[in-house]
Write a protein that holds these residues in place. Structure first.
Motif, short mmCIF file in Angstrom:
data_model
loop_
_atom_site.label_atom_id
_atom_site.label_comp_id
_atom_site.label_asym_id
_atom_site.label_seq_id
_atom_site.Cartn_x
_atom_site.Cartn_y
_atom_site.Cartn_z
N GLY A 1 0.89 -1.15 -0.10
CA GLY A 1 0.08 -0.07 -0.12
C GLY A 1 0.65 1.27 0.07
O GLY A 1 0.43 2.30 0.23
N ASN A 2 2.24 1.01 -0.27
CA ASN A 2 2.98 2.25 -0.08
C ASN A 2 2.73 3.45 -1.27
O ASN A 2 3.01 4.55 -1.31
N VAL A 3 2.51 2.38 -2.59
CA VAL A 3 2.20 3.63 -3.63
C VAL A 3 0.88 4.38 -3.44
O VAL A 3 1.18 5.64 -3.73
N PRO A 4 -0.17 3.88 -3.11
CA PRO A 4 -1.09 5.05 -2.72
C PRO A 4 -1.09 5.77 -1.74
O PRO A 4 -1.41 7.05 -1.52
N ALA A 5 0.12 5.38 -0.80
CA ALA A 5 0.29 6.05 0.46
C ALA A 5 1.06 7.43 0.14
O ALA A 5 0.95 8.28 0.65
N LEU A 6 1.87 6.91 -0.92
CA LEU A 6 2.92 8.22 -1.45
C LEU A 6 2.04 9.34 -2.43
O LEU A 6 2.27 10.26 -2.22
N LEU A 7 1.13 8.61 -2.95
CA LEU A 7 0.05 9.40 -3.62
C LEU A 7 -0.83 10.04 -2.98
O LEU A 7 -1.20 11.22 -3.41
N MET A 8 -1.14 9.72 -1.65
CA MET A 8 -1.61 10.17 -0.62
C MET A 8 -1.04 11.53 0.01
O MET A 8 -1.32 12.42 0.20
N VAL A 9 0.24 11.12 0.47
CA VAL A 9 0.71 11.82 1.49
C VAL A 9 1.60 13.10 0.56
O VAL A 9 1.89 13.97 1.36
N MET A 10 2.06 12.87 -0.54
CA MET A 10 2.99 13.85 -1.15
C MET A 10 1.63 15.39 -1.56
O MET A 10 2.04 16.07 -0.94
N PRO A 11 0.67 14.85 -1.89
CA PRO A 11 -0.37 16.25 -1.99
C PRO A 11 -0.76 16.61 -0.65
O PRO A 11 -1.14 17.71 -0.46
N TYR A 12 -0.98 15.65 0.30
CA TYR A 12 -1.47 15.70 1.66
C TYR A 12 -0.37 17.01 2.20
O TYR A 12 -1.09 17.96 2.48
N THR A 13 0.92 16.50 2.22
CA THR A 13 1.75 17.36 2.98
C THR A 13 2.03 18.66 2.24
O THR A 13 2.21 19.67 2.88
N ALA A 14 1.91 18.52 0.93
CA ALA A 14 2.23 19.66 -0.01
C ALA A 14 0.99 21.06 0.36
O ALA A 14 1.22 21.97 0.69
N ILE A 15 0.04 20.32 0.27
CA ILE A 15 -1.38 21.30 0.77
C ILE A 15 -1.37 21.77 2.32
O ILE A 15 -1.67 22.82 2.22
#
Length: 331
Positions: free
Chosen positions: A83-97
């Motif tokens: 689940g690290n791929v969707p985790a990265l797809l989640m966390v990158m916009p999450y932390t950016a926002i």
């Protein structure tokens, strides 16, 4: 000229936030997988609870060390990054926002876009800014968080071999609204979590800066830098992440249950949560408390706390260094 400066600041904070989130998530993924396995398991997660209720061999995971061994034996090393791929797809916009909105809110509150002026904000404004930034980031990246939970909670054999298959099944069984299953408890959780995390980080950072100043004045050193060192930032991040996780963990358990209810689960990983098992957040808290006791609300607290400290520390340290680096190359 002023508009150009604002765009540059936004780019720096969003990019630094994305880099920090990606590195932090990848480093702490094994602990996150173990935490999720505990949180979605309806059966007891400790050997002591099993013995006290005269239950034998009815739980897949009964301890952090045992879970680590089982995951490694059954799924190999890649299992800890499931689940690290969707985790990265989640966390990158999450932390950016999150960091972009946080900086904007602090700029409005402080009347200055300079980061060094934000340290003087009152604790209340720091907590409120962190909570609102967390809400904005959650709404913008939530479907990836849902997919991450589903993929990380499954073992072998896989029910969903790819992120796409999980996405298709969720839309087919729940509709597009299903991609936001558990959003309510997430928002209820993220306000105090992000508020406590960022508020306490700013507080600890302010205390550290004051301590550095008192030290430099007592030693009569003229060249001493009062800004916190990387080690001090790391310790501030650990403290803030731990405080936030201990307070908000029960809501994280509820969020995970909403995310997996009604979805397929291999029988060897325990009972499957039926569709619409909970009416709302309060009903979920009540049912978990009634059927699993207080321990149910704190399932996964050990790996969660162990993970929260380094995750928060790595995020803050990488963010500080990445933003300084981007500032230097764009100046």
């Amino acid at each position: 000229m002023e508009e150009s400066g604002k765009l540059k600041r936004a780019f720096i904070h969003s990019t630094a936030g994305a880099i920090a989130g990606a590195i932090s998530r990848t480093v702490t993924s094994p602990l996150d997988v173990i935490k999720i396995r505990f949180q979605v398991q309806l059966e007891p997660t400790t050997s002591w609870t099993l013995l006290s209720e005269n239950m034998y061999m009815s739980s897949k995971y009964t301890g952090m060390f045992q879970a680590t061994k089982d995951i490694f034996r059954e799924e190999g090393l890649p299992g800890f990054w499931r689940g690290n791929v969707p985790a990265l797809l989640m966390v990158m916009p999450y932390t950016a926002i999150q960091f972009t909105v946080l900086h904007k809110l602090k700029t409005l509150a402080a009347g200055s876009s300079k980061t060094e002026n934000h340290i003087n904000l009152s604790p209340y404004l720091s907590y409120m800014s962190g909570g609102l930034a967390g809400c904005a980031a959650t709404i913008g990246s939530y479907p990836f968080d849902l997919l991450r939970t589903i993929l990380a909670s499954q073992g072998e054999p896989k029910v969903y071999p790819t992120m796409r298959s999980a996405f298709v099944d969720i839309v087919r069984t729940r509709g597009f609204r299903g991609l936001y299953a558990g959003l309510s408890p997430t928002l209820i959780e993220i306000v105090p979590y992000a508020g406590i995390q960022f508020g306490t980080f700013d507080t600890f950072k302010r205390w550290t800066r004051a301590w550095n100043q008192s030290r430099s004045s007592s030693t009569s050193s003229t060249g001493t830098v009062d800004s916190p060192s990387s080690i001090q930032l790391f310790l501030c991040g650990i403290a803030s992440g731990t405080c936030a996780k201990l307070v908000c963990h029960p809501l994280d358990v509820v969020k995970k249950r909403f995310q997996i209810e009604g979805l397929q689960r291999h029988p060897k990983y325990g009972a499957r949560l039926k569709n619409r098992a909970y009416k709302n957040v309060f009903d979920a808290l009540g049912q978990i408390l009634q059927s699993e006791g207080w321990a149910g609300l704190y399932k996964g607290i050990v790996p969660s706390t162990v993970k929260a400290a380094p995750a928060s520390a790595v995020t803050f340290v990488v963010y500080e260094y990445a933003s300084d680096w981007l500032e230097s190359i764009l100046s």
